[in-house]
Write a protein that holds these residues in place. Structure first.
Motif, PDB file in Angstrom:
ATOM      1  N   ASP A  21      20.531  18.152  82.153  1.00 53.12           N
ATOM      2  CA  ASP A  21      19.771  19.206  82.222  1.00 53.12           C
ATOM      3  C   ASP A  21      19.906  20.254  81.165  1.00 53.12           C
ATOM      4  N   PHE A  22      21.057  20.594  80.744  1.00 53.92           N
ATOM      5  CA  PHE A  22      21.461  21.431  79.646  1.00 53.92           C
ATOM      6  C   PHE A  22      21.017  20.901  78.282  1.00 53.92           C
ATOM      7  N   GLN A  23      21.230  19.511  78.177  1.00 54.50           N
ATOM      8  CA  GLN A  23      20.784  18.862  76.859  1.00 54.50           C
ATOM      9  C   GLN A  23      19.238  19.124  76.784  1.00 54.50           C
ATOM     10  N   ASN A  24      18.379  18.589  77.748  1.00 53.61           N
ATOM     11  CA  ASN A  24      17.070  18.705  77.736  1.00 53.61           C
ATOM     12  C   ASN A  24      16.498  20.249  77.432  1.00 53.61           C
ATOM     13  N   TYR A  25      17.230  21.197  77.949  1.00 48.66           N
ATOM     14  CA  TYR A  25      16.844  22.602  77.656  1.00 48.66           C
ATOM     15  C   TYR A  25      17.015  22.877  76.156  1.00 48.66           C
ATOM     16  N   VAL A  26      18.206  22.449  75.661  1.00 47.48           N
ATOM     17  CA  VAL A  26      18.629  22.631  74.293  1.00 47.48           C
ATOM     18  C   VAL A  26      17.373  21.776  73.348  1.00 47.48           C
ATOM     19  N   MET A  27      17.241  20.768  73.804  1.00 45.25           N
ATOM     20  CA  MET A  27      16.174  20.128  73.028  1.00 45.25           C
ATOM     21  C   MET A  27      14.894  20.909  72.974  1.00 45.25           C
ATOM     22  N   ILE A  28      14.371  21.328  74.011  1.00 44.02           N
ATOM     23  CA  ILE A  28      13.344  22.064  74.101  1.00 44.02           C
ATOM     24  C   ILE A  28      13.266  23.099  73.035  1.00 44.02           C
ATOM     25  N   LEU A  29      14.454  24.072  72.962  1.00 46.25           N
ATOM     26  CA  LEU A  29      14.640  24.930  72.224  1.00 46.25           C
ATOM     27  C   LEU A  29      14.431  24.658  70.912  1.00 46.25           C
ATOM     28  N   GLY A  30      15.346  23.653  70.489  1.00 50.42           N
ATOM     29  CA  GLY A  30      15.075  23.123  69.187  1.00 50.42           C
ATOM     30  C   GLY A  30      13.551  22.652  68.861  1.00 50.42           C
ATOM     31  N   ALA A  31      12.925  22.070  69.582  1.00 54.36           N
ATOM     32  CA  ALA A  31      11.612  21.699  69.441  1.00 54.36           C
ATOM     33  C   ALA A  31      10.568  23.041  69.017  1.00 54.36           C
ATOM     34  N   ILE A  32      10.786  24.044  69.835  1.00 51.31           N
ATOM     35  CA  ILE A  32      10.238  25.290  69.519  1.00 51.31           C
ATOM     36  C   ILE A  32      10.636  26.111  68.390  1.00 51.31           C
ATOM     37  N   CYS A  33      11.751  26.036  68.100  1.00 52.37           N
ATOM     38  CA  CYS A  33      12.572  26.532  66.691  1.00 52.37           C
ATOM     39  C   CYS A  33      11.704  26.091  65.544  1.00 52.37           C
ATOM     40  N   HIS A  34      11.937  24.329  65.397  1.00 54.07           N
ATOM     41  CA  HIS A  34      11.224  24.103  64.353  1.00 54.07           C
ATOM     42  C   HIS A  34       9.949  23.520  64.450  1.00 54.07           C
ATOM     43  N   ALA A  35       9.225  23.539  65.472  1.00 53.32           N
ATOM     44  CA  ALA A  35       7.764  23.002  65.906  1.00 53.32           C
ATOM     45  C   ALA A  35       7.958  21.474  65.721  1.00 53.32           C
ATOM     46  N   GLY A  36       8.950  20.977  66.516  1.00 53.90           N
ATOM     47  CA  GLY A  36       9.532  19.606  66.732  1.00 53.90           C
ATOM     48  C   GLY A  36       8.422  18.536  67.500  1.00 53.90           C
ATOM     49  N   ARG A  37       8.356  17.700  67.117  1.00 50.90           N
ATOM     50  CA  ARG A  37       7.663  16.560  67.976  1.00 50.90           C
ATOM     51  C   ARG A  37       8.942  15.833  68.552  1.00 50.90           C
TER      52      ARG A  37
END
Length: 194
Positions: A21-37
């Motif tokens: 769960d924590f990993q997925n939240y971090v991935m979402i923040l990363g995707a928002i931070c640099h417009a990640g696909r």
């Protein structure tokens, strides 16, 4: 701050500590931070950071910023994003959450930063861990959609997909006073770059 993201952060903070769960939240923040696909976000490796060490700011064993290289989909070159602490909204701070995740997972600093559910939930703080399997973006979308419908009480919301965080990046960029052209450029939009 967007209510959906804050609800997710509260959910991740309130459940029994599960790395998945924590990993997925971090991935979402990363995707928002640099417009990640999500194909790019799920395949992040430690090498994506270490190749930009010259941009790191570390003094007295304290990290002030890091840099991450991003190359996704049809990108022909690596794009470098400087990651700084977001003290105005710490719940949305990618760097802060990323560092806590790496520490909690006791990752040895090689291979993938994120992994599949089985590896994530079986990690132990008593030994150095190295992920062998990237999670894949479909698993993240499934996780988020399950959380949104079961735990966040959002009812009939639009399904979360691979470009949802890119749209959030563009929204934040425009709302903070950036131009549409610069938002597309910082999001590595193909029509602007090539």
């Amino acid at each position: 701050l967007p209510k959906d993201i804050l609800d997710l952060q509260q959910h991740v903070s309130s459940v029994q500590h599960r790395m998945w769960d924590f990993q997925n939240y971090v991935m979402i923040l990363g995707a928002i931070c640099h417009a990640g696909r999500f194909d790019g976000v799920s395949d992040v490796q430690f090498l994506d950071f270490s190749r930009h060490k010259q941009l790191f700011e570390i003094r007295d064993n304290k990290i002030f910023n890091l840099a991450q290289g991003v190359k996704e989909k049809c990108d022909k070159v690596w794009h470098t994003y400087l990651l700084c602490f977001n003290d105005f909204s710490p719940k949305m701070c990618y760097l802060r959450h990323l560092l806590v995740f790496v520490h909690c997972a006791n990752l040895e600093g090689k291979g993938y930063v994120f992994t599949d559910k089985e590896e994530a939930n079986s990690c132990t703080p008593f030994q150095a861990n190295k992920w062998n399997n990237p999670p894949g973006y479909q698993h993240l979308c499934d996780w988020l959609n399950a959380r949104a419908t079961a735990n966040l009480n959002h009812g009939d919301m639009v399904t979360f997909g691979a470009h949802s965080c890119r749209a959030t990046f563009y929204l934040f960029f425009i709302l903070s006073g950036g131009s549409f052209h610069n938002a597309m450029r910082n999001g590595r939009h193909l029509s602007v770059f090539y």
